[in-house]
Write a protein that holds these residues in place. Structure first.
Motif, PDB file in Angstrom:
ATOM      1  N   ALA A  58      47.004  69.745 -21.163  1.00  0.00           N
ATOM      2  CA  ALA A  58      47.978  69.264 -20.470  1.00  0.00           C
ATOM      3  C   ALA A  58      49.223  70.154 -20.511  1.00  0.00           C
ATOM      4  CB  ALA A  58      48.242  67.906 -21.047  1.00  0.00           C
ATOM      5  N   GLN A  59      49.607  70.626 -21.715  1.00  0.00           N
ATOM      6  CA  GLN A  59      50.549  71.456 -21.684  1.00  0.00           C
ATOM      7  C   GLN A  59      50.575  72.936 -20.489  1.00  0.00           C
ATOM      8  OE1 GLN A  59      52.489  71.788 -25.721  1.00  0.00           O
ATOM      9  NE2 GLN A  59      51.006  70.054 -26.310  1.00  0.00           N
ATOM     10  N   ARG A  60      49.288  73.434 -20.834  1.00  0.00           N
ATOM     11  CA  ARG A  60      49.091  74.592 -20.112  1.00  0.00           C
ATOM     12  C   ARG A  60      49.154  74.351 -18.673  1.00  0.00           C
ATOM     13  NH1 ARG A  60      46.878  79.803 -20.144  1.00  0.00           N
ATOM     14  NH2 ARG A  60      46.963  80.477 -17.833  1.00  0.00           N
ATOM     15  N   LEU A  61      48.708  73.373 -18.239  1.00  0.00           N
ATOM     16  CA  LEU A  61      48.713  72.874 -16.762  1.00  0.00           C
ATOM     17  C   LEU A  61      49.943  72.740 -16.146  1.00  0.00           C
ATOM     18  CD1 LEU A  61      45.328  70.748 -15.933  1.00  0.00           C
ATOM     19  CD2 LEU A  61      45.566  73.038 -16.422  1.00  0.00           C
ATOM     20  N   ALA A  62      50.748  72.056 -17.172  1.00  0.00           N
ATOM     21  CA  ALA A  62      52.208  71.512 -16.751  1.00  0.00           C
ATOM     22  C   ALA A  62      52.937  72.927 -16.558  1.00  0.00           C
ATOM     23  CB  ALA A  62      52.732  70.712 -17.802  1.00  0.00           C
ATOM     24  N   ALA A  63      52.620  73.981 -17.546  1.00  0.00           N
ATOM     25  CA  ALA A  63      53.222  75.188 -17.614  1.00  0.00           C
ATOM     26  C   ALA A  63      52.857  75.813 -16.346  1.00  0.00           C
ATOM     27  CB  ALA A  63      52.952  76.157 -19.025  1.00  0.00           C
ATOM     28  N   ASP A  64      51.762  75.714 -15.719  1.00  0.00           N
ATOM     29  CA  ASP A  64      51.262  76.627 -14.719  1.00  0.00           C
ATOM     30  C   ASP A  64      51.718  75.835 -13.445  1.00  0.00           C
ATOM     31  OD1 ASP A  64      49.937  78.184 -16.331  1.00  0.00           O
ATOM     32  OD2 ASP A  64      47.905  77.567 -15.853  1.00  0.00           O
ATOM     33  N   GLY A  65      52.614  74.695 -13.607  1.00  0.00           N
ATOM     34  CA  GLY A  65      52.997  74.046 -12.198  1.00  0.00           C
ATOM     35  C   GLY A  65      52.664  72.601 -12.037  1.00  0.00           C
ATOM     36  N   GLU A  69      51.686  54.910 -25.902  1.00  0.00           N
ATOM     37  CA  GLU A  69      52.473  55.287 -27.054  1.00  0.00           C
ATOM     38  C   GLU A  69      51.927  56.560 -27.791  1.00  0.00           C
ATOM     39  OE1 GLU A  69      50.954  51.692 -27.761  1.00  0.00           O
ATOM     40  OE2 GLU A  69      52.086  51.956 -25.756  1.00  0.00           O
ATOM     41  N   SER A  70      50.724  56.842 -27.610  1.00  0.00           N
ATOM     42  CA  SER A  70      49.943  58.013 -28.391  1.00  0.00           C
ATOM     43  C   SER A  70      50.423  59.103 -27.720  1.00  0.00           C
ATOM     44  CB  SER A  70      48.427  57.634 -28.515  1.00  0.00           C
ATOM     45  OG  SER A  70      47.590  57.748 -27.540  1.00  0.00           O
ATOM     46  N   THR A  71      50.582  59.010 -26.248  1.00  0.00           N
ATOM     47  CA  THR A  71      50.818  60.307 -25.404  1.00  0.00           C
ATOM     48  C   THR A  71      52.514  60.728 -25.515  1.00  0.00           C
ATOM     49  OG1 THR A  71      51.587  59.031 -23.660  1.00  0.00           O
ATOM     50  CG2 THR A  71      48.982  59.186 -23.792  1.00  0.00           C
ATOM     51  N   GLU A  72      53.192  60.109 -26.247  1.00  0.00           N
ATOM     52  CA  GLU A  72      54.451  60.298 -26.291  1.00  0.00           C
ATOM     53  C   GLU A  72      54.979  61.904 -26.548  1.00  0.00           C
ATOM     54  OE1 GLU A  72      56.473  57.355 -28.213  1.00  0.00           O
ATOM     55  OE2 GLU A  72      56.384  55.720 -26.858  1.00  0.00           O
ATOM     56  N   GLU A  73      54.085  62.391 -27.644  1.00  0.00           N
ATOM     57  CA  GLU A  73      54.382  63.574 -28.155  1.00  0.00           C
ATOM     58  C   GLU A  73      53.980  64.574 -27.132  1.00  0.00           C
ATOM     59  OE1 GLU A  73      53.237  63.923 -32.270  1.00  0.00           O
ATOM     60  OE2 GLU A  73      53.090  66.111 -32.166  1.00  0.00           O
ATOM     61  N   THR A  74      52.836  64.702 -26.411  1.00  0.00           N
ATOM     62  CA  THR A  74      52.556  65.457 -25.533  1.00  0.00           C
ATOM     63  C   THR A  74      53.388  65.376 -24.294  1.00  0.00           C
ATOM     64  OG1 THR A  74      50.313  65.110 -26.296  1.00  0.00           O
ATOM     65  CG2 THR A  74      50.517  66.444 -24.399  1.00  0.00           C
ATOM     66  N   VAL A  75      53.761  64.349 -23.829  1.00  0.00           N
ATOM     67  CA  VAL A  75      54.873  64.058 -22.783  1.00  0.00           C
ATOM     68  C   VAL A  75      56.043  64.791 -23.128  1.00  0.00           C
ATOM     69  CG1 VAL A  75      56.044  62.475 -21.236  1.00  0.00           C
ATOM     70  CG2 VAL A  75      53.543  61.992 -21.929  1.00  0.00           C
ATOM     71  N   ARG A  76      56.634  64.592 -24.089  1.00  0.00           N
ATOM     72  CA  ARG A  76      57.978  65.120 -24.773  1.00  0.00           C
ATOM     73  C   ARG A  76      57.803  66.727 -24.716  1.00  0.00           C
ATOM     74  NH1 ARG A  76      58.718  63.027 -29.731  1.00  0.00           N
ATOM     75  NH2 ARG A  76      58.464  61.052 -28.898  1.00  0.00           N
ATOM     76  N   ALA A  77      56.793  67.156 -25.261  1.00  0.00           N
ATOM     77  CA  ALA A  77      56.551  68.689 -25.375  1.00  0.00           C
ATOM     78  C   ALA A  77      56.620  69.103 -23.912  1.00  0.00           C
ATOM     79  CB  ALA A  77      55.381  69.109 -26.018  1.00  0.00           C
ATOM     80  N   ILE A  78      55.850  68.655 -23.015  1.00  0.00           N
ATOM     81  CA  ILE A  78      55.953  69.008 -21.526  1.00  0.00           C
ATOM     82  C   ILE A  78      57.155  68.979 -20.908  1.00  0.00           C
ATOM     83  CG2 ILE A  78      55.184  68.534 -19.179  1.00  0.00           C
ATOM     84  CD1 ILE A  78      52.275  67.682 -20.576  1.00  0.00           C
ATOM     85  N   THR A  79      57.933  67.919 -20.784  1.00  0.00           N
ATOM     86  CA  THR A  79      59.328  67.686 -20.212  1.00  0.00           C
ATOM     87  C   THR A  79      60.152  68.603 -20.888  1.00  0.00           C
ATOM     88  OG1 THR A  79      59.615  65.751 -21.503  1.00  0.00           O
ATOM     89  CG2 THR A  79      58.930  65.610 -19.379  1.00  0.00           C
ATOM     90  N   ALA A  80      60.263  68.950 -22.406  1.00  0.00           N
ATOM     91  CA  ALA A  80      61.127  69.722 -23.129  1.00  0.00           C
ATOM     92  C   ALA A  80      60.860  71.160 -22.574  1.00  0.00           C
ATOM     93  CB  ALA A  80      60.820  69.702 -24.707  1.00  0.00           C
ATOM     94  N   ALA A  81      59.642  71.448 -21.947  1.00  0.00           N
ATOM     95  CA  ALA A  81      59.678  72.974 -21.773  1.00  0.00           C
ATOM     96  C   ALA A  81      59.951  72.856 -20.140  1.00  0.00           C
ATOM     97  CB  ALA A  81      57.983  73.377 -21.853  1.00  0.00           C
ATOM     98  N   GLY A  82      60.351  71.766 -19.505  1.00  0.00           N
ATOM     99  CA  GLY A  82      60.693  71.959 -18.235  1.00  0.00           C
ATOM    100  C   GLY A  82      59.662  71.359 -17.327  1.00  0.00           C
ATOM    101  N   GLY A  83      58.562  71.006 -17.886  1.00  0.00           N
ATOM    102  CA  GLY A  83      57.329  70.291 -16.827  1.00  0.00           C
ATOM    103  C   GLY A  83      57.344  68.974 -16.481  1.00  0.00           C
ATOM    104  N   ARG A  84      56.578  68.293 -15.783  1.00  0.00           N
ATOM    105  CA  ARG A  84      56.618  67.154 -15.336  1.00  0.00           C
ATOM    106  C   ARG A  84      55.335  66.454 -16.005  1.00  0.00           C
ATOM    107  NH1 ARG A  84      56.465  64.380  -9.434  1.00  0.00           N
ATOM    108  NH2 ARG A  84      57.314  62.430  -9.928  1.00  0.00           N
ATOM    109  N   ALA A  85      55.695  65.225 -16.593  1.00  0.00           N
ATOM    110  CA  ALA A  85      54.543  64.480 -17.037  1.00  0.00           C
ATOM    111  C   ALA A  85      54.929  62.988 -17.220  1.00  0.00           C
ATOM    112  CB  ALA A  85      54.140  65.138 -18.394  1.00  0.00           C
ATOM    113  N   ILE A  86      53.788  62.288 -17.041  1.00  0.00           N
ATOM    114  CA  ILE A  86      53.996  60.769 -17.454  1.00  0.00           C
ATOM    115  C   ILE A  86      52.816  60.535 -18.722  1.00  0.00           C
ATOM    116  CG2 ILE A  86      54.953  59.984 -15.261  1.00  0.00           C
ATOM    117  CD1 ILE A  86      51.951  58.962 -14.555  1.00  0.00           C
TER     118      ILE A  86
END
Ligand code: NAP
Length: 252
Positions: free
Chosen positions: A22-29, A40-57
């Motif tokens: 998920a993080q890699r695909l977000a980094a790829d745009g 709730e269990s997805t919060e950490e992954t979503v936070r990591a993606i948005t913190a890196a400037g990506g878009r995730a739900i």
């Protein structure tokens, strides 16, 4: 006007290999729906993606439930746009030697890996066909070649290899590719459970396994994410129905 990003759904993405994909695909745009059993269990992954400037739900759904899958894919389409990239990664283990394997052990594993991939793919391909573009990746395993104590898991992982080959044939005309990644030994919570079953520490287990792998190390989730990034890229449009073993050697 800039084109809106392609939307990816990664199942089982709260942790382990799925979180890394998920993080890699977000980094790829890509805009990424991080799907797992609970939102709730997805919060950490979503936070990591948005913190890196990506878009995730984050999306909570059990991939083996047809109702959950329909609700989840409809929600992604409404919130992020039509999902055209699908990574079927969600998985569980219920290891047991065949004489001890219960019907529940068998059904649980086949339900999540095989039925889950089927339900998710059936829901997402509607959008892919409409958009005339799509990428499907299923997580198989080197266990598809056989592994003691995993009759249920190996059957499901071998089944996914046949599944992507049929998807490749049926959906190719819509510019939709389907491929499988067969990871070797990747250090995650799943391998921690295997170590516990073998009454070993996780670290000791990793060191023991690394000695048998030609490149001299166990895999990282990022190794699998790199393969997923290739299969889901625009430039992989002529690669379909393939199984890529990512295992540090011809077999691990
Ligand atoms: P993991 O750390 O156990 O993560 C799997 C994720 O899938 C968890 O977040 C889990 O949620 C979720 N999940 C389980 N059942 C689900 C369901 N019904 N619906 C939605 N999500 C569900 O596993 P991993 O090691 O990252 O493995 C990811 C994939 O790679 C799996 O398909 C696995 O078989 C495959 N694989 C792994 C390895 C390896 O060495 N690690 C090797 C070959 C293949 P909960 O935490 O709530 O259970």
């Amino acid at each position: 006007m800039a084109e809106s990003p392609r939307v990816a759904v990664v199942t089982g993405a709260a942790r382990g290999i799925g979180a890394s994909i998920a993080q890699r695909l977000a980094a790829d745009g890509r805009a990424v729906a991080v799907l797992d059993l609970s939102e709730e269990s997805t919060e950490e992954t979503v936070r990591a993606i948005t913190a890196a400037g990506g878009r995730a739900i984050g999306v909570g759904a059990d991939v083996s439930s047809a109702d959950d899958v329909k609700r989840a894919v409809d929600h992604v389409a409404t919130t992020l746009g039509p999902p055209t990239i699908l990574v079927n990664n969600a998985g569980i283990l219920r290891d047991n030697l065949i004489f001890r394997m219960t019907e529940d052990d068998w059904d649980a594993v086949v339900s999540v890996h095989l039925r889950g991939a089927f339900l998710m793919t059936r829901a997402v391909q509607t959008h892919q066909v409409k958009q005339e573009w799509g990428r499907i990746v299923c997580l198989s395993s080197i266990s598809a070649l056989g592994n003691r104590g995993q009759a249920n898991y190996t059957a499901a992982k071998a089944g996914l290899q046949g599944f992507v080959k049929t998807l490749a044939i049926e959906l190719g005309r819509y510019n939709v590719t389907a491929n499988a990644i067969a990871p070797g030994f990747i250090a995650t919570d799943m391998t921690r459970i295997t170590a516990e079953r073998m009454k070993l520490t996780h670290e000791g287990f990793l060191a023991q396994v690394a000695r048998e792998i030609p490149v001299g190390r166990v895999g990282k989730p990022e190794d699998i994410a790199a393969a997923a990034a290739f299969f889901t890229s625009d430039e992989a449009s002529f690669v379909s129905g393939q199984v890529l073993y990512v295992a540090g050697g011809p077999k691990a």
